[in-house]
Design a protein around this motif. Structure first.
Motif, PDB file in Angstrom:
ATOM      1  N   PRO A 238      79.720  51.161 -19.519  1.00 43.54           N
ATOM      2  CA  PRO A 238      80.723  50.898 -18.479  1.00 43.54           C
ATOM      3  C   PRO A 238      81.825  49.999 -19.049  1.00 43.54           C
ATOM      4  O   PRO A 238      81.888  49.771 -20.268  1.00 43.54           O
ATOM      5  CB  PRO A 238      79.902  50.159 -17.410  1.00 43.54           C
ATOM      6  N   LYS A 239      82.685  49.496 -18.206  1.00 45.46           N
ATOM      7  CA  LYS A 239      83.733  48.578 -18.637  1.00 45.46           C
ATOM      8  C   LYS A 239      83.096  47.289 -19.146  1.00 45.46           C
ATOM      9  O   LYS A 239      82.274  46.676 -18.456  1.00 45.46           O
ATOM     10  CB  LYS A 239      84.667  48.260 -17.474  1.00 45.46           C
ATOM     11  N   ILE A 240      83.459  46.887 -20.375  1.00 45.07           N
ATOM     12  CA  ILE A 240      82.864  45.705 -20.999  1.00 45.07           C
ATOM     13  C   ILE A 240      83.954  44.692 -21.356  1.00 45.07           C
ATOM     14  O   ILE A 240      85.139  45.019 -21.302  1.00 45.07           O
ATOM     15  CB  ILE A 240      82.047  46.101 -22.254  1.00 45.07           C
ATOM     16  N   PRO A 241      83.578  43.454 -21.728  1.00 46.85           N
ATOM     17  CA  PRO A 241      84.584  42.412 -22.029  1.00 46.85           C
ATOM     18  C   PRO A 241      85.528  42.803 -23.152  1.00 46.85           C
ATOM     19  O   PRO A 241      85.210  43.629 -24.016  1.00 46.85           O
ATOM     20  CB  PRO A 241      83.722  41.207 -22.422  1.00 46.85           C
ATOM     21  N   GLU A 242      86.688  42.158 -23.168  1.00 48.99           N
ATOM     22  CA  GLU A 242      87.721  42.479 -24.135  1.00 48.99           C
ATOM     23  C   GLU A 242      87.368  41.949 -25.519  1.00 48.99           C
ATOM     24  O   GLU A 242      86.519  41.073 -25.675  1.00 48.99           O
ATOM     25  CB  GLU A 242      89.078  41.915 -23.691  1.00 48.99           C
ATOM     26  N   TYR A 243      88.059  42.480 -26.519  1.00 53.77           N
ATOM     27  CA  TYR A 243      87.911  41.982 -27.879  1.00 53.77           C
ATOM     28  C   TYR A 243      88.369  40.521 -27.935  1.00 53.77           C
ATOM     29  O   TYR A 243      89.270  40.106 -27.228  1.00 53.77           O
ATOM     30  CB  TYR A 243      88.739  42.809 -28.854  1.00 53.77           C
ATOM     31  N   ALA A 247      81.041  37.768 -26.140  1.00 51.38           N
ATOM     32  CA  ALA A 247      80.274  38.811 -25.450  1.00 51.38           C
ATOM     33  C   ALA A 247      80.555  40.179 -26.062  1.00 51.38           C
ATOM     34  O   ALA A 247      79.626  40.975 -26.290  1.00 51.38           O
ATOM     35  CB  ALA A 247      80.610  38.813 -23.959  1.00 51.38           C
ATOM     36  N   ARG A 248      81.827  40.454 -26.338  1.00 48.50           N
ATOM     37  CA  ARG A 248      82.173  41.744 -26.943  1.00 48.50           C
ATOM     38  C   ARG A 248      81.556  41.866 -28.333  1.00 48.50           C
ATOM     39  O   ARG A 248      81.062  42.945 -28.713  1.00 48.50           O
ATOM     40  CB  ARG A 248      83.696  41.890 -27.015  1.00 48.50           C
ATOM     41  N   ARG A 249      81.568  40.784 -29.087  1.00 51.85           N
ATOM     42  CA  ARG A 249      80.959  40.823 -30.422  1.00 51.85           C
ATOM     43  C   ARG A 249      79.469  41.145 -30.329  1.00 51.85           C
ATOM     44  O   ARG A 249      78.958  41.957 -31.106  1.00 51.85           O
ATOM     45  CB  ARG A 249      81.155  39.478 -31.121  1.00 51.85           C
ATOM     46  N   GLU A 252      79.068  44.828 -29.548  1.00 45.48           N
ATOM     47  CA  GLU A 252      79.358  45.644 -30.724  1.00 45.48           C
ATOM     48  C   GLU A 252      78.215  45.577 -31.739  1.00 45.48           C
ATOM     49  O   GLU A 252      77.831  46.593 -32.332  1.00 45.48           O
ATOM     50  CB  GLU A 252      80.664  45.167 -31.378  1.00 45.48           C
ATOM     51  N   ASP A 253      77.676  44.382 -31.961  1.00 44.05           N
ATOM     52  CA  ASP A 253      76.547  44.238 -32.891  1.00 44.05           C
ATOM     53  C   ASP A 253      75.333  45.023 -32.411  1.00 44.05           C
ATOM     54  O   ASP A 253      74.606  45.625 -33.210  1.00 44.05           O
ATOM     55  CB  ASP A 253      76.176  42.760 -33.039  1.00 44.05           C
ATOM     56  N   THR A 254      75.103  45.021 -31.109  1.00 45.82           N
ATOM     57  CA  THR A 254      73.953  45.738 -30.554  1.00 45.82           C
ATOM     58  C   THR A 254      74.151  47.243 -30.651  1.00 45.82           C
ATOM     59  O   THR A 254      73.192  47.992 -30.894  1.00 45.82           O
ATOM     60  CB  THR A 254      73.714  45.313 -29.095  1.00 45.82           C
ATOM     61  N   ILE A 255      75.374  47.708 -30.474  1.00 48.51           N
ATOM     62  CA  ILE A 255      75.674  49.141 -30.628  1.00 48.51           C
ATOM     63  C   ILE A 255      75.301  49.605 -32.030  1.00 48.51           C
ATOM     64  O   ILE A 255      74.725  50.687 -32.215  1.00 48.51           O
ATOM     65  CB  ILE A 255      77.156  49.413 -30.325  1.00 48.51           C
ATOM     66  N   VAL A 256      75.612  48.797 -33.042  1.00 47.05           N
ATOM     67  CA  VAL A 256      75.254  49.140 -34.422  1.00 47.05           C
ATOM     68  C   VAL A 256      73.735  49.296 -34.549  1.00 47.05           C
ATOM     69  O   VAL A 256      73.247  50.252 -35.162  1.00 47.05           O
ATOM     70  CB  VAL A 256      75.771  48.061 -35.391  1.00 47.05           C
ATOM     71  N   LEU A 257      72.989  48.381 -33.965  1.00 46.23           N
ATOM     72  CA  LEU A 257      71.525  48.453 -34.032  1.00 46.23           C
ATOM     73  C   LEU A 257      70.983  49.668 -33.279  1.00 46.23           C
ATOM     74  O   LEU A 257      70.015  50.297 -33.715  1.00 46.23           O
ATOM     75  CB  LEU A 257      70.921  47.169 -33.468  1.00 46.23           C
ATOM     76  N   CYS A 258      71.604  50.008 -32.154  1.00 49.55           N
ATOM     77  CA  CYS A 258      71.188  51.184 -31.387  1.00 49.55           C
ATOM     78  C   CYS A 258      71.406  52.469 -32.193  1.00 49.55           C
ATOM     79  O   CYS A 258      70.560  53.372 -32.197  1.00 49.55           O
ATOM     80  CB  CYS A 258      71.964  51.258 -30.077  1.00 49.55           C
ATOM     81  N   ARG A 259      72.530  52.542 -32.869  1.00 46.86           N
ATOM     82  CA  ARG A 259      72.822  53.713 -33.698  1.00 46.86           C
ATOM     83  C   ARG A 259      71.847  53.803 -34.871  1.00 46.86           C
ATOM     84  O   ARG A 259      71.399  54.893 -35.231  1.00 46.86           O
ATOM     85  CB  ARG A 259      74.259  53.655 -34.193  1.00 46.86           C
ATOM     86  N   GLU A 260      71.520  52.667 -35.464  1.00 51.93           N
ATOM     87  CA  GLU A 260      70.550  52.652 -36.558  1.00 51.93           C
ATOM     88  C   GLU A 260      69.189  53.140 -36.084  1.00 51.93           C
ATOM     89  O   GLU A 260      68.479  53.838 -36.811  1.00 51.93           O
ATOM     90  CB  GLU A 260      70.443  51.243 -37.136  1.00 51.93           C
TER      91      GLU A 260
END
Length: 268
Positions: A238-243, A247-249, A252-260
């Protein structure tokens, strides 16, 4: 840092001007003004150097301007947060000075120290320092999904973010992470690891950021804190915090782990 005393401007002083009152900053055209004091109408104002930004003196003036007083959130920059941090210092110092004109112990007038960020009482020798509230913020991964919640304060913006809260007396930061997560969602977490920090002057937090993995439990939100919370696949957020926000960092870090995680499953 060397702290310099407040002084009456002559008009020749030059630099960036952080004019703050009531938690807001003067941002004409969305920018911190730069130039000489007399060019900006600040001759004979009381000002204090609070550091240096972009090779120039950063000046604090504690007053309300007639227009263009704004939140400093618009100064967030993912690549260079230094201006946001300096603006945060200005806003917090302005509020600190405003709320410490008189001593809380004896009621006498206070004055600003020129050696450190504090206010002093000559009558009882008490000193007061700006309050900084340590708080935690944590992104939680469950396989290829991340826990995101809509906080009550973000309801009108339809913004989803990770869980956060203040550290309490007598607990470690890691204890605070576990407690806040359980209080707000009733789930348990594991593998807590520190990522970084961000000053967050709304009004005076220092955000300590963590990543964690889901351990057990079903989501049951604290309705006093959250409107809703759920596990989201990294491709359907959904809509997430801005760069620029911690929180956005974390997201983004968690997205990398999810993809891995997904890539690992494909290769097994």
């Amino acid at each position: 840092m060397n702290i310099e005393q407040q002084l009456h401007l002559t008009g020749n002083e030059k630099g960036y001007w952080f004019v703050s009152q009531n938690g807001r900053l003067w941002l004409p055209n969305g920018k911190v003004p730069f130039g000489q004091a007399n060019e900006l109408g600040f001759s004979h104002e009381i000002a204090q150097p609070i550091g240096e930004w972009n090779g120039q003196t950063a000046w604090l003036i504690c007053k309300e301007m007639n227009s263009s007083m704004s939140s400093i959130k618009c100064l967030l920059n993912r690549d260079d947060p230094s201006l946001f941090y300096m603006a945060g210092r200005a806003v917090q110092l302005s509020e600190f000075y405003r709320s410490h004109k008189y001593c809380g112990y004896c009621g006498h007038n206070m004055h600003i120290s020129h050696k450190e960020w504090c206010c002093l009482c000559d009558n009882c020798n008490e000193r007061y320092y700006p309050q900084i509230s340590p708080s935690i913020i944590v992104a939680i991964r469950n396989k290829n999904k991340i826990l995101l919640a809509k906080h009550a304060r973000h309801n009108k913006d339809n913004l989803f973010t990770v869980l956060a809260g203040f550290t309490e007396i007598g607990e470690t930061m890691e204890n605070a992470v576990e407690r806040e997560v359980f209080e707000e969602s009733k789930i348990k977490i594991k593998n807590i690891r520190y990522v970084g920090s961000q000053p967050w002057p709304f009004p005076n937090s220092l955000m300590m950021a963590y990543l964690a993995d889901y351990d057990s439990g079903d989501i049951q939100i604290d309705k006093n804190e959250l409107v809703e919370a759920a596990w989201y696949h990294y491709s359907q957020l959904p809509k997430i915090p801005e760069y620029g926000t911690i929180a956005r960092r974390l997201i983004e870090d968690t997205i990398v782990l999810c993809r891995e995680y997904d890539e690992l499953g494909k290769n097994e």
